[in-house]
Design an enzyme around this catalytic site. Structure first.
Site, PDB file in Angstrom:
ATOM      1  N   LYS B  51       0.838  -1.290   0.065  1.00 35.31           N
ATOM      2  CA  LYS B  51       0.090   0.058  -0.077  1.00 35.31           C
ATOM      3  C   LYS B  51       0.836   1.375  -0.134  1.00 35.31           C
ATOM      4  O   LYS B  51       0.378   2.363  -0.323  1.00 35.31           O
ATOM      5  CB  LYS B  51      -0.978  -0.069   1.274  1.00 35.31           C
ATOM      6  CG  LYS B  51      -2.012  -1.135   1.294  1.00 35.31           C
ATOM      7  CD  LYS B  51      -3.249  -0.828   0.463  1.00 35.31           C
ATOM      8  CE  LYS B  51      -4.299  -1.581   0.461  1.00 35.31           C
ATOM      9  NZ  LYS B  51      -5.409  -1.324  -0.533  1.00 35.31           N
ATOM     10  N   SER B 301       1.467  -9.816  -0.932  1.00 28.24           N
ATOM     11  CA  SER B 301       1.288  -8.564  -0.827  1.00 28.24           C
ATOM     12  C   SER B 301       1.364  -7.681   0.389  1.00 28.24           C
ATOM     13  O   SER B 301       1.386  -6.488   0.554  1.00 28.24           O
ATOM     14  CB  SER B 301      -0.292  -8.148  -1.252  1.00 28.24           C
ATOM     15  OG  SER B 301      -1.303  -9.054  -0.546  1.00 28.24           O
TER      16      SER B 301
END
Lengths: 318, 318
Positions: B51, B301
């Site tokens: 992110k 991720s």
């Protein structure tokens, strides 16, 4: 005694480049403000430890010196076994790994899965068995640390640190047989003369700390050294590595078993990295010793931890 | 609708380069011979997740467009909250993060520790509260996925893969709001046209799989989506990300909860990497679905897993 030079380390870097991961230097935002922390994650190497660097350099050098295939021989129950097996397979060479009979089956199988022949031996027999194999095969021995090519290979970690963080102020390196600290120290002494180079040992296997204080190698019994949870830090330096350590280390920090276990847990939850206890001693030293202010690199040397041990450490780090 | 282009992704890469880790592509020797496996470890980013890429690109673009400081606002209980807080602090901007009242205190504190103001709100109130803060501060909203700059930032992962492994055959990407897959897919479609791009969703939050089959967005209740252990994969695409996903994805694989938990465990013991369940779905897909032969990249991720959950998964992955 001839010591490894920065040129040897540079040659090693060229030799191993196609085979070994150039690990990133990971900024650890969770370090102290006055001692910004970076982790060098050698647990991300193919077999989970820095040992591939020395193994690829030593075996690569053998292939350059010989024409035609040659067998390689090693004795190890740890990460060196898999590193030699992996490097030999990459070069298309046959590897014979001598392991003690009590080696956990998972490590024997992992070494066989890499294509090596594993020869189990009784206590105290490993050198005899290895010598027999050397004679039978006319092969070459790849020792875990007592060899200039192995030291130079491990030193490539120091080259990478000097490239990525030339202003580094403190480097923390696990010490067992001393090949890793000898190699990194050689590179950093040459390229980052401002840096303080500190070895780290478990309190329960602090033979090198005592040896450096005494000015000569002091022997700790294997019974004593086997007490630490850091099973990769139970070896002692050879004459060759001890000569390097006397030259390159500014000191040695010792850490407790609880400190090691807490560091394994911190690496999991703040670094998102799995370390074996031997690989976490440097973070333990950072957290519990008064290391110098300034940019600090902790070498995370390996990540091959038994599942049951990791589960226990995470459930109860102390 | 205007879609993000490869040029947008290249601009993002320039913008975030000083701030974001360029993650290595880790060869996973433990993959299948016919589908050699690489892991892209975004869990190693500063706040433990990809992110930061979108947050730094979006906030960096804001600072280029405005003169003087501007407040940034986001609503998130997850990794986006910390990413925005971290990026705002880096640029010297004030961040206001709206979080649901039931957010675990550890996540609230972590966001505050990054210098952000956290505003807790009741169920269904987050948009109203965020709008009020925007009006009061004349600030800028940084959404978690529904924004071209965020998509382009996440796409820099695709650029790096194309540089490191241009012959990649298959890429596996977690899908939630779709920003990550939109961005990576845009880069890979442009640079590696031979590659098959596959999204991965939990079976229990497979709204995007159904939406792509139907050809339009299908809504799954938040009650249904909340069933999965992969708490980062409970969002649904926006019109913008869905348009990208329709363009760039070759398909979506769904994985079970047991498969996700097993993949977390495999990443710990074979990859020496800590993944949150949402980050491990791609390895779960690799292990349990018939993905194409050839070089395969699995995006890991993020690595922000609650200690109790990780301990439970390691003790009993099924």
């Amino acid at each position: 005694m001839e010591l490894v030079t920065i040129d040897d380390v540079r040659s090693a870097a060229e030799r191993i480049r196609p085979h070994v991961l150039r690990t990133p230097l990971l900024p650890a935002r969770w370090g102290d403000a006055e001692r910004p922390l970076w982790i060098k994650p050698e647990n991300l190497q193919a077999i989970g430890a820095f040992k591939v660097r020395g193994a690829f350099n030593a075996i690569g050098a053998v292939t350059e010196r010989t024409s035609g295939p040659v067998d390689v021989v090693a004795y190890s129950s740890g990460n060196h076994a898999q590193a030699v097996a992996y490097a030999a397979a990459t070069f298309g060479l046959r590897a014979h790994i001598v392991m003690p009979e009590e080696t956990p089956n998972v490590k024997v199988q992992a070494t066989r899965d890499l294509g090596a022949r594993v020869v189990l031996c009784g206590a105290g027999e490993r050198e005899k068995v290895a010598d027999e194999i050397l004679a039978e095969t006319a092969g070459v021995m790849i020792p875990p640390f007592d060899h200039p090519d192995v030291i130079a290979g491990q030193g490539t970690i120091g080259l990478e640190i000097a490239e990525d963080l030339p202003s580094v102020r403190t480097i923390l390196i696990p010490v067992s047989g001393g090949g890793l600290a000898s190699g990194i120290g050689t590179a950093i002494r040459a390229l980052c003369p401002q840096a303080t180079i500190l070895g780290v040992e478990p309190e329960l296997a602090a033979d090198t700390a005592e040896s450096l204080r005494e000015g000569h190698r002091v022997d700790w019994s294997i019974h004593d050294r086997n007490r630490t949870v850091a099973d990769g830090l139970r070896s002692q330096p050879s004459a060759l590595t001890f000569a390097h350590l006397q030259r390159v280390l500014d000191g040695i920090i010792t850490v407790t078993e609880d400190e090691i276990r807490s560091a394994v847990r911190e690496l999991v939850y703040r670094g998102r990295l799995v370390a074996e206890p031997s690989g976490a001693v440097t973070l333990a030293a950072y957290r519990n010793a008064a290391t110098p202010p300034g940019e600090t690199v902790a070498i995370l040397s390996g990540g091959n931890v038994e599942p049951r041990m990791l589960e226990q450490i995470l459930a109860d780090p102390r």
